[in-house]
Design a protein around this motif. Sequence first.
Motif, PDB file in Angstrom:
ATOM      1  N   ASP A 179       5.390   4.075   7.882  1.00 12.77           N
ATOM      2  CA  ASP A 179       5.032   3.200   8.997  1.00 12.77           C
ATOM      3  C   ASP A 179       6.282   3.032   9.851  1.00 12.77           C
ATOM      4  O   ASP A 179       7.386   2.970   9.321  1.00 12.77           O
ATOM      5  CB  ASP A 179       4.599   1.818   8.489  1.00 12.77           C
ATOM      6  CG  ASP A 179       3.276   1.857   7.737  1.00 12.77           C
ATOM      7  OD1 ASP A 179       2.519   2.837   7.891  1.00 12.77           O
ATOM      8  OD2 ASP A 179       2.997   0.902   6.990  1.00 12.77           O
ATOM      9  N   HIS A 229      -2.790   7.445   8.188  1.00 11.23           N
ATOM     10  CA  HIS A 229      -3.801   6.388   8.241  1.00 11.23           C
ATOM     11  C   HIS A 229      -3.920   5.738   9.605  1.00 11.23           C
ATOM     12  O   HIS A 229      -2.938   5.531  10.299  1.00 11.23           O
ATOM     13  CB  HIS A 229      -3.535   5.341   7.165  1.00 11.23           C
ATOM     14  CG  HIS A 229      -2.122   4.805   7.135  1.00 11.23           C
ATOM     15  ND1 HIS A 229      -1.011   5.611   7.112  1.00 11.23           N
ATOM     16  CD2 HIS A 229      -1.661   3.549   7.132  1.00 11.23           C
ATOM     17  CE1 HIS A 229       0.076   4.870   7.073  1.00 11.23           C
ATOM     18  NE2 HIS A 229      -0.283   3.601   7.098  1.00 11.23           N
ATOM     19  N   ASP A 278       0.822  -1.219   0.000  1.00 15.46           N
ATOM     20  CA  ASP A 278       0.000   0.000   0.000  1.00 15.46           C
ATOM     21  C   ASP A 278       0.857   1.270   0.000  1.00 15.46           C
ATOM     22  O   ASP A 278       0.341   2.372  -0.153  1.00 15.46           O
ATOM     23  CB  ASP A 278      -1.006   0.010   1.161  1.00 15.46           C
ATOM     24  CG  ASP A 278      -0.363  -0.285   2.509  1.00 15.46           C
ATOM     25  OD1 ASP A 278       0.702  -0.925   2.550  1.00 15.46           O
ATOM     26  OD2 ASP A 278      -0.947   0.133   3.530  1.00 15.46           O
ATOM     27  N   HIS A 279       2.157   1.125   0.124  1.00 14.93           N
ATOM     28  CA  HIS A 279       3.063   2.285   0.082  1.00 14.93           C
ATOM     29  C   HIS A 279       3.904   2.292  -1.192  1.00 14.93           C
ATOM     30  O   HIS A 279       4.225   3.353  -1.712  1.00 14.93           O
ATOM     31  CB  HIS A 279       3.987   2.266   1.304  1.00 14.93           C
ATOM     32  CG  HIS A 279       3.260   2.458   2.594  1.00 14.93           C
ATOM     33  ND1 HIS A 279       3.229   3.646   3.272  1.00 14.93           N
ATOM     34  CD2 HIS A 279       2.481   1.610   3.315  1.00 14.93           C
ATOM     35  CE1 HIS A 279       2.487   3.528   4.368  1.00 14.93           C
ATOM     36  NE2 HIS A 279       2.023   2.299   4.413  1.00 14.93           N
TER      37      HIS A 279
END
Length: 337
Positions: free
Chosen positions: A117, A306, A43-44
């Motif tokens: 993250d 997020h 997702d990154h």
Amino acid sequence: MTVPRPEAWLRVVPGGLWCEPGGFFIDPTRPVERAVITHGHSDHARPGNRHVLATAGTLAIMRARFGDELGAAQALDYGATMTIGDVRVSLHPAGHVLGSAQVRLEHRGTRVVVSGDYKRRPDPTCAGFEPLPCDVFVTEATFALPVFRHPPADQEIDKLLRSVALYPERAHVVGVYALGKCQRVIALLRRAGHDGPIYLHGALATLCELYEAHGVALGPLVPATGAAKDDLKGKIVLAPPGATHDRWARRLPDPVTALASGWMRVRQRARQRGVELPLIISDHADWDELNQTVDEVGAPEIWVTHGREEALIHHVARRGIRARALSLTGFEEEGDA
Ligand SMILES: [Zn+2]
Ligand SMILES: [Zn+2]
């Protein structure tokens, strides 16, 4: 000369977080001309960008996943600085997975750190998070609720090893995300003295080889496919979370199903997923670590990406820190937690 507010030069547009004076996106959600990538989770890091800047570790992961779709790649070492347009860019360890980086941006004297993250616990498979002083700290909020306090990972590994000793006739199948969690669980098992073969689902092999090529020793790993059922008694088998209950798992002798994830803190989630042995092992900061990190970077302003933005925003605002939600979309919370 007035210094422009950071939100004037770093903002969310369709496609993701856009740094205008540098002409690049950070972790764009669709193909762009120029991308800076924090880490290899899907997702990154996505395929199809024209130019990609990341650490060598992240680029290797992207190359393994995307091949030619990676785009023109440029590696930047941790701590090295590069000027792109009117922005000084550097990458610093985020402690999340191999190659994971915080992106430090400096434009006209204002310093913004986009952490991607991150986690704060030591992880034998990647460089540890470095707190960087800045004016704006952009943080994730995956586990930003006071209920999320991760126990020590070694304690969870002991739980697994005790169960293996207790049931020598059964296999233990542990659901692990292919990038990061898998290699960390293996390294933690090795550190706990488990030096026999660990069996792997085929989908996990490539990234384990990649970690080893980057100097992370994982010990003897054996493909689970093709192993005789009897040989898997009393053994640990790692598999992607989706495979632990599917047809593939039928080859295992009376498996104990485990899952290594920060979400295993929530008993209901473990139950829903049919997890017999929940292991709370997370590659994200927990509630205390998110707040500790906000304190350590000393930024007067926090932008939250997020996760559970509201709780963190509310909590830091009480300490006089300006905080707002970035409302980035396209990031999953389940996969890499
Ligand atoms: Zn991630
Ligand atoms: Zn993420």
